[in-house]
Scaffold this motif. Structure first.
Motif, short mmCIF file in Angstrom:
data_model
loop_
_atom_site.label_atom_id
_atom_site.label_comp_id
_atom_site.label_asym_id
_atom_site.label_seq_id
_atom_site.Cartn_x
_atom_site.Cartn_y
_atom_site.Cartn_z
N GLU A 164 -8.69 23.03 21.51
CA GLU A 164 -7.90 24.17 21.96
C GLU A 164 -6.53 24.17 21.29
O GLU A 164 -5.86 23.15 21.22
N ALA A 165 -6.14 25.29 20.79
CA ALA A 165 -4.84 25.54 20.16
C ALA A 165 -4.70 24.91 18.78
O ALA A 165 -3.62 24.97 18.18
N ALA A 166 -5.76 24.33 18.24
CA ALA A 166 -5.67 23.75 16.90
C ALA A 166 -5.34 24.83 15.87
O ALA A 166 -4.51 24.61 14.98
N ASP A 167 -5.95 25.99 16.01
CA ASP A 167 -5.69 27.06 15.05
C ASP A 167 -4.23 27.50 15.10
O ASP A 167 -3.60 27.74 14.07
N GLU A 168 -3.66 27.55 16.29
CA GLU A 168 -2.25 27.94 16.43
C GLU A 168 -1.34 26.89 15.81
O GLU A 168 -0.33 27.22 15.17
N LEU A 169 -1.66 25.61 15.98
CA LEU A 169 -0.87 24.55 15.35
C LEU A 169 -0.87 24.71 13.84
O LEU A 169 0.19 24.64 13.20
N LEU A 170 -2.03 24.94 13.25
CA LEU A 170 -2.12 25.10 11.80
C LEU A 170 -1.33 26.32 11.32
O LEU A 170 -0.62 26.25 10.32
N ARG A 171 -1.44 27.43 12.05
CA ARG A 171 -0.68 28.64 11.68
C ARG A 171 0.82 28.40 11.80
O ARG A 171 1.60 28.86 10.96
N THR A 172 1.25 27.73 12.85
CA THR A 172 2.68 27.45 13.04
C THR A 172 3.22 26.60 11.91
O THR A 172 4.30 26.88 11.37
N LEU A 173 2.50 25.55 11.54
CA LEU A 173 2.95 24.71 10.43
C LEU A 173 3.03 25.53 9.14
O LEU A 173 4.00 25.40 8.38
N ASP A 174 2.04 26.37 8.90
CA ASP A 174 2.04 27.21 7.70
C ASP A 174 3.25 28.14 7.70
O ASP A 174 3.93 28.27 6.69
N ARG A 175 3.53 28.79 8.83
CA ARG A 175 4.68 29.69 8.92
C ARG A 175 6.00 28.95 8.67
O ARG A 175 6.96 29.53 8.18
N ARG A 176 6.04 27.68 9.03
CA ARG A 176 7.27 26.89 8.85
C ARG A 176 7.35 26.25 7.47
O ARG A 176 8.22 25.43 7.21
N GLY A 177 6.45 26.63 6.59
CA GLY A 177 6.52 26.17 5.21
C GLY A 177 5.80 24.87 4.91
O GLY A 177 5.92 24.34 3.80
N TRP A 178 5.05 24.36 5.86
CA TRP A 178 4.28 23.13 5.62
C TRP A 178 3.04 23.48 4.81
O TRP A 178 2.42 24.52 5.00
N ARG A 179 2.66 22.58 3.95
CA ARG A 179 1.36 22.69 3.27
C ARG A 179 0.35 22.04 4.21
O ARG A 179 0.49 20.87 4.56
#
Length: 116
Positions: free
Chosen positions: A87-102
Motif C-alpha cells: 500500500e502506498a508504494a506507488d505514491e512513494l515512487l511518484r513523490t521521489l520522482d517529483r522531488r528529483g530522485w532517480r
C-alpha cells in the motif's frame, strides 16, 4: 547532487514474501520434503539454489533443484493475477520522482512476473 533510490520489486513494492513461502513449501512437500513454513520464510529472499541448500542441506540431491524450482515457479505463477502491491508504494515512487530522485526498480523476477 543527483540522488537515486533503488527498490526491489519482489517483496518490497509487491507483497510477495508469503506467497513465495507457501509455493516453496508446496513444491517441497510434493517432492517428499518435510520443511516447515517458518524455515522457508526465514530463507525467503535467497536465490532458489541457495534457498534449497539452506533448507535441504549441501548434501541434497542437487539434480532435484531444477524440478523443485520449476514446481515453485509454476505454483507461484498461479498467483500472478492477484499479486498484491504494498500500500502506498506507488505514491512513494511518484513523490521521489517529483522531488528529483532517480527511481530505479530492481528485481530477480522474470519478465512475465515483473510485467504483472
Amino acid at each position: 547532487m543527483d540522488r537515486a533510490a533503488l527498490f526491489d520489486v519482489d517483496g518490497t513494492l509487491a507483497d510477495t514474501n508469503h506467497l513465495h513461502g507457501v509455493c516453496w513449501w508446496e513444491a517441497l512437500r510434493q517432492a517428499g520434503h518435510d520443511v516447515s513454513v517458518h524455515a522457508i520464510h526465514r530463507a525467503t529472499g535467497l536465490p532458489g539454489e541457495d534457498l534449497l541448500a539452506h533448507l535441504l542441506g549441501d548434501g541434497r540431491d542437487t539434480g532435484e533443484d531444477d524440478v523443485l524450482s520449476t514446481a515453485h515457479d509454476t505454483l507461484y505463477g498461479t498467483f500472478f493475477d492477484r499479486l498484491p502491491r504494498i500500500e502506498a508504494a506507488d505514491e512513494l515512487l511518484r513523490t521521489l520522482d517529483r522531488r528529483g530522485w532517480r527511481v530505479v526498480l530492481v528485481t530477480s523476477a522474470g519478465s512475465e512476473e515483473l510485467g504483472r
